[in-house]
Design a protein around this motif. Sequence first.
Motif, PDB file in Angstrom:
ATOM      1  N   TRP A   1       0.841  -1.189   0.000  1.00 47.14           N
ATOM      2  CA  TRP A   1       0.000   0.000   0.000  1.00 47.14           C
ATOM      3  C   TRP A   1       0.877   1.239   0.000  1.00 47.14           C
ATOM      4  O   TRP A   1       1.862   1.311   0.737  1.00 47.14           O
ATOM      5  CB  TRP A   1      -0.876   0.053   1.245  1.00 47.14           C
ATOM      6  CG  TRP A   1      -1.851  -1.058   1.386  1.00 47.14           C
ATOM      7  CD1 TRP A   1      -1.736  -2.165   2.191  1.00 47.14           C
ATOM      8  CD2 TRP A   1      -3.098  -1.197   0.698  1.00 47.14           C
ATOM      9  NE1 TRP A   1      -2.838  -2.968   2.045  1.00 47.14           N
ATOM     10  CE2 TRP A   1      -3.695  -2.403   1.129  1.00 47.14           C
ATOM     11  CE3 TRP A   1      -3.780  -0.411  -0.247  1.00 47.14           C
ATOM     12  CZ2 TRP A   1      -4.930  -2.834   0.662  1.00 47.14           C
ATOM     13  CZ3 TRP A   1      -4.996  -0.841  -0.711  1.00 47.14           C
ATOM     14  CH2 TRP A   1      -5.569  -2.036  -0.262  1.00 47.14           C
TER      15      TRP A   1
ATOM     16  N   ALA B   1       1.309  -5.323   2.041  1.00 45.36           N
ATOM     17  CA  ALA B   1      -0.023  -5.918   2.168  1.00 45.36           C
ATOM     18  C   ALA B   1       0.131  -7.374   2.589  1.00 45.36           C
ATOM     19  O   ALA B   1       0.848  -8.134   1.935  1.00 45.36           O
ATOM     20  CB  ALA B   1      -0.779  -5.822   0.845  1.00 45.36           C
TER      21      ALA B   1
ATOM     22  N   VAL C   1      -7.544  -7.668   3.649  1.00 41.13           N
ATOM     23  CA  VAL C   1      -6.618  -8.248   2.675  1.00 41.13           C
ATOM     24  C   VAL C   1      -6.539  -9.752   2.861  1.00 41.13           C
ATOM     25  O   VAL C   1      -6.373 -10.246   3.980  1.00 41.13           O
ATOM     26  CB  VAL C   1      -5.203  -7.641   2.826  1.00 41.13           C
ATOM     27  CG1 VAL C   1      -4.234  -8.264   1.825  1.00 41.13           C
ATOM     28  CG2 VAL C   1      -5.253  -6.130   2.661  1.00 41.13           C
TER      29      VAL C   1
END
Length: 266
Positions: free
Chosen positions: A120, A190, A249
């Motif tokens: 991210w 992530a 996620v």
Amino acid sequence: MTGGDEVSRRSARPVLDVGSATDRGEVRELNEDSLLAREPIFAVADGMGGHEAGEVASALCVESLGREETLSGGRAATALDVILAIRRADWAIRDATGARAGTTLAAAFLAEDDDGAPAWIVANVGDSRVYVALEDEFVQITVDHSEVQELVARGEITQEEARIHPRRNVVTRALGTGFDADPDLWLLRAVDGQRLLICSDGLTTELEDGEIAELLKEGETAQAAADALVRAALEAGGRDNVTVIVVGVEGVGEQAGEEPLPVSEG
């Protein structure tokens, strides 16, 4: 792990569970918050500038980001892509409002790190925030651009005092108003089980971090968590517009989590 397995792990695109919710609150006549929750961009903008002007500024911000081909094309976005996209949003607001309205911005852009693994790019301008939750950890990634945060940084007041300080709504950086408008950026890997929370200050002025963390963890889905967070902010007083995006996620393997790293472009 074989070379092929390594390439597969690095290039795997995360599966995202996304939820969002917004409310004008119990006091305000208009909802001047806007949001964008569409992969690869997740953004919350909190408008300011008088009757309806803030609503226009925040809407222009997310509309501009949503049109960015560099952030939604086939290649992974870079930090420079994000900076330039936010600058274009700033210019769009200035052009449309004559610099008489502004907005904060907190956002997370799905990208890759230097190893090609999913990551991210987190950005903020103003006092809207991005948090990350993983297992029992709950961390604020962004740092507010506000007068009270400067007082906290100098040790003059505590974080608890900042939540009720009379100058708590005064931001020192914003889009569209003539203030310094460049974002601060962080790079965050992530990982499976991670949840990002992107929110306006209508959430964080009503609820303490511990309450937010618990509601974020309890939600079975991202949407359930988003709804619960907004509902709790309203029950706590709802003195401002409140907007949240929750992004869960999955499907990116078992990489260890890492501390968010500041990103510098220049």
